[in-house]
Design a protein around this motif. Structure first.
Motif, PDB file in Angstrom:
ATOM      1  N   ARG A  29     -45.242   0.368  19.172  1.00  0.00           N
ATOM      2  CA  ARG A  29     -44.163   0.586  20.142  1.00  0.00           C
ATOM      3  C   ARG A  29     -42.878   0.860  19.366  1.00  0.00           C
ATOM      4  O   ARG A  29     -42.027  -0.015  19.245  1.00  0.00           O
ATOM      5  CB  ARG A  29     -43.986  -0.626  21.053  1.00  0.00           C
ATOM      6  CG  ARG A  29     -45.240  -1.062  21.791  1.00  0.00           C
ATOM      7  CD  ARG A  29     -44.967  -2.331  22.576  1.00  0.00           C
ATOM      8  NE  ARG A  29     -46.182  -2.895  23.146  1.00  0.00           N
ATOM      9  CZ  ARG A  29     -46.238  -4.095  23.751  1.00  0.00           C
ATOM     10  NH1 ARG A  29     -45.128  -4.836  23.837  1.00  0.00           N
ATOM     11  NH2 ARG A  29     -47.367  -4.546  24.246  1.00  0.00           N
ATOM     12  N   ARG A  30     -42.779   2.049  18.818  1.00  0.00           N
ATOM     13  CA  ARG A  30     -41.690   2.368  17.889  1.00  0.00           C
ATOM     14  C   ARG A  30     -40.311   2.258  18.524  1.00  0.00           C
ATOM     15  O   ARG A  30     -39.313   2.161  17.809  1.00  0.00           O
ATOM     16  CB  ARG A  30     -41.887   3.776  17.341  1.00  0.00           C
ATOM     17  CG  ARG A  30     -43.108   3.928  16.432  1.00  0.00           C
ATOM     18  CD  ARG A  30     -42.989   3.060  15.186  1.00  0.00           C
ATOM     19  NE  ARG A  30     -44.123   3.239  14.310  1.00  0.00           N
ATOM     20  CZ  ARG A  30     -44.199   4.122  13.331  1.00  0.00           C
ATOM     21  NH1 ARG A  30     -43.177   4.958  13.117  1.00  0.00           N
ATOM     22  NH2 ARG A  30     -45.260   4.201  12.571  1.00  0.00           N
ATOM     23  N   ASN A  31     -40.238   2.305  19.841  1.00  0.00           N
ATOM     24  CA  ASN A  31     -38.929   2.229  20.501  1.00  0.00           C
ATOM     25  C   ASN A  31     -38.426   0.789  20.616  1.00  0.00           C
ATOM     26  O   ASN A  31     -37.268   0.562  20.982  1.00  0.00           O
ATOM     27  CB  ASN A  31     -38.998   2.863  21.893  1.00  0.00           C
ATOM     28  CG  ASN A  31     -39.993   2.175  22.800  1.00  0.00           C
ATOM     29  OD1 ASN A  31     -41.054   1.761  22.342  1.00  0.00           O
ATOM     30  ND2 ASN A  31     -39.669   2.053  24.078  1.00  0.00           N
ATOM     31  N   GLU A  32     -39.263  -0.194  20.306  1.00  0.00           N
ATOM     32  CA  GLU A  32     -38.873  -1.603  20.415  1.00  0.00           C
ATOM     33  C   GLU A  32     -38.447  -2.122  19.038  1.00  0.00           C
ATOM     34  O   GLU A  32     -39.195  -2.794  18.325  1.00  0.00           O
ATOM     35  CB  GLU A  32     -40.021  -2.436  20.997  1.00  0.00           C
ATOM     36  CG  GLU A  32     -40.399  -2.001  22.413  1.00  0.00           C
ATOM     37  CD  GLU A  32     -41.461  -2.888  23.026  1.00  0.00           C
ATOM     38  OE1 GLU A  32     -41.770  -3.950  22.440  1.00  0.00           O
ATOM     39  OE2 GLU A  32     -41.985  -2.522  24.094  1.00  0.00           O
ATOM     40  N   LEU A  33     -37.205  -1.806  18.680  1.00  0.00           N
ATOM     41  CA  LEU A  33     -36.694  -2.129  17.342  1.00  0.00           C
ATOM     42  C   LEU A  33     -36.570  -3.629  17.097  1.00  0.00           C
ATOM     43  O   LEU A  33     -36.567  -4.069  15.947  1.00  0.00           O
ATOM     44  CB  LEU A  33     -35.329  -1.460  17.143  1.00  0.00           C
ATOM     45  CG  LEU A  33     -35.345   0.062  16.940  1.00  0.00           C
ATOM     46  CD1 LEU A  33     -33.918   0.573  16.836  1.00  0.00           C
ATOM     47  CD2 LEU A  33     -36.143   0.431  15.710  1.00  0.00           C
ATOM     48  N   ALA A  34     -36.457  -4.412  18.155  1.00  0.00           N
ATOM     49  CA  ALA A  34     -36.327  -5.861  17.973  1.00  0.00           C
ATOM     50  C   ALA A  34     -37.523  -6.428  17.224  1.00  0.00           C
ATOM     51  O   ALA A  34     -37.385  -7.368  16.424  1.00  0.00           O
ATOM     52  CB  ALA A  34     -36.182  -6.550  19.326  1.00  0.00           C
ATOM     53  N   HIS A  35     -38.713  -5.859  17.435  1.00  0.00           N
ATOM     54  CA  HIS A  35     -39.901  -6.342  16.733  1.00  0.00           C
ATOM     55  C   HIS A  35     -39.825  -6.019  15.239  1.00  0.00           C
ATOM     56  O   HIS A  35     -40.222  -6.840  14.401  1.00  0.00           O
ATOM     57  CB  HIS A  35     -41.164  -5.729  17.344  1.00  0.00           C
ATOM     58  CG  HIS A  35     -41.505  -6.283  18.693  1.00  0.00           C
ATOM     59  ND1 HIS A  35     -41.956  -7.583  18.873  1.00  0.00           N
ATOM     60  CD2 HIS A  35     -41.446  -5.729  19.923  1.00  0.00           C
ATOM     61  CE1 HIS A  35     -42.173  -7.792  20.156  1.00  0.00           C
ATOM     62  NE2 HIS A  35     -41.866  -6.698  20.822  1.00  0.00           N
ATOM     63  N   ALA A  36     -39.314  -4.847  14.896  1.00  0.00           N
ATOM     64  CA  ALA A  36     -39.147  -4.496  13.486  1.00  0.00           C
ATOM     65  C   ALA A  36     -38.153  -5.447  12.822  1.00  0.00           C
ATOM     66  O   ALA A  36     -38.366  -5.914  11.687  1.00  0.00           O
ATOM     67  CB  ALA A  36     -38.665  -3.059  13.358  1.00  0.00           C
ATOM     68  N   MET A  37     -37.078  -5.760  13.531  1.00  0.00           N
ATOM     69  CA  MET A  37     -36.074  -6.676  12.992  1.00  0.00           C
ATOM     70  C   MET A  37     -36.632  -8.084  12.823  1.00  0.00           C
ATOM     71  O   MET A  37     -36.350  -8.764  11.825  1.00  0.00           O
ATOM     72  CB  MET A  37     -34.852  -6.693  13.903  1.00  0.00           C
ATOM     73  CG  MET A  37     -34.078  -5.389  13.923  1.00  0.00           C
ATOM     74  SD  MET A  37     -32.633  -5.492  15.007  1.00  0.00           S
ATOM     75  CE  MET A  37     -31.927  -3.864  14.764  1.00  0.00           C
ATOM     76  N   LEU A  38     -37.429  -8.531  13.799  1.00  0.00           N
ATOM     77  CA  LEU A  38     -38.047  -9.854  13.689  1.00  0.00           C
ATOM     78  C   LEU A  38     -39.020  -9.905  12.511  1.00  0.00           C
ATOM     79  O   LEU A  38     -39.134 -10.935  11.828  1.00  0.00           O
ATOM     80  CB  LEU A  38     -38.768 -10.207  14.984  1.00  0.00           C
ATOM     81  CG  LEU A  38     -37.888 -10.759  16.104  1.00  0.00           C
ATOM     82  CD1 LEU A  38     -38.627 -10.738  17.433  1.00  0.00           C
ATOM     83  CD2 LEU A  38     -37.434 -12.179  15.775  1.00  0.00           C
ATOM     84  N   ALA A  39     -39.729  -8.808  12.263  1.00  0.00           N
ATOM     85  CA  ALA A  39     -40.642  -8.760  11.119  1.00  0.00           C
ATOM     86  C   ALA A  39     -39.870  -8.893   9.806  1.00  0.00           C
ATOM     87  O   ALA A  39     -40.257  -9.669   8.917  1.00  0.00           O
ATOM     88  CB  ALA A  39     -41.424  -7.448  11.144  1.00  0.00           C
TER      89      ALA A  39
END
Length: 218
Positions: A29-39
């Motif tokens: 879900r590339r549009n959900e940047l919050a997950h990338a930041m949490l990672a």
């Protein structure tokens, strides 16, 4: 190794698992940047857990000072990402508050390398052997505080203000599900911001005879 070493290793491993979970979600879900930041934030805390455990075991003031200095790098990553995780997830919170917190934190990171031996200490004079839950060879720092760390507390305060602002805005929308999610996420970050900095300040001034412990709070 004793139970404490295993516990800290498990917390670091848990952060790695969290990082993998959120990275996997973001890849789908590339549009959900919050997950990338949490990672990224979870990876930073995993790195910090290694430094904390090493600092707990070292009797060398110089090595401890170096570990704290470099530990501020992953810590700054976490502190800079947390407000944007909230902002993106809930589409709430005034961005100028988030930018203020992040800007001050980046200033602190620079001061961490330019003043004293790190942002917390002007000088670490000794490492005191302490009795921590019956553990052997555990040390806490003794030294002169670096008063620039007050600036870090201003950044922390601004982050707490932002967390409250996000929670207030989400609560006013009236959606029960979003209220519950905001309560968990904002409440967790607020608890982290109350525990971790308080322990660091009290340890720096010698009021607590323990090492810096950020991983458990995260």
């Amino acid at each position: 190794m004793n139970w404490f070493d295993y516990a800290w290793a498990m917390m670091g491993a848990t952060c790695l698992v969290l990082a993998l979970i959120h990275a996997f979600i973001w890849l789908h879900r590339r549009n959900e940047l919050a997950h990338a930041m949490l990672a990224i934030a979870s990876l930073a805390v995993a790195a910090l857990s290694i430094m904390e455990l090493q600092g707990l075991r070292t009797a060398s003031p110089e090595r401890f000072a170096t570990l704290v200095r470099w530990g501020h790098v992953p810590l700054a990553v976490v502190m800079c990402l947390l407000p944007w995780i909230l902002h993106i997830r809930f589409r709430a919170g005034r961005r100028w508050i988030a930018w203020t917190s992040v800007t001050i934190r980046l200033m602190c990171l620079g001061l961490n390398f330019l003043t004293g031996v790190n942002l917390n200490f002007a000088e670490v004079t000794a490492m005191r052997s302490i009795d921590l839950l019956g553990l052997d060879h555990v040390y806490a720092p003794v030294g002169l505080p670096n008063y620039w760390m007050i600036l870090a507390q201003v950044s922390n305060l601004m982050l707490v203000v932002f967390v409250v602002d996000v929670g207030r805005e989400v609560w006013r929308r009236g959606d029960p599900d979003e209220r519950r999610r905001a309560l968990w996420l904002c409440g967790g970050i607020a608890a982290f911001m109350m525990i971790a900095p308080s322990v660091a300040v009290l340890t720096t001034f010698g009021a607590l005879k323990i090492p810096f412990l950020v991983t458990a709070a995260y």
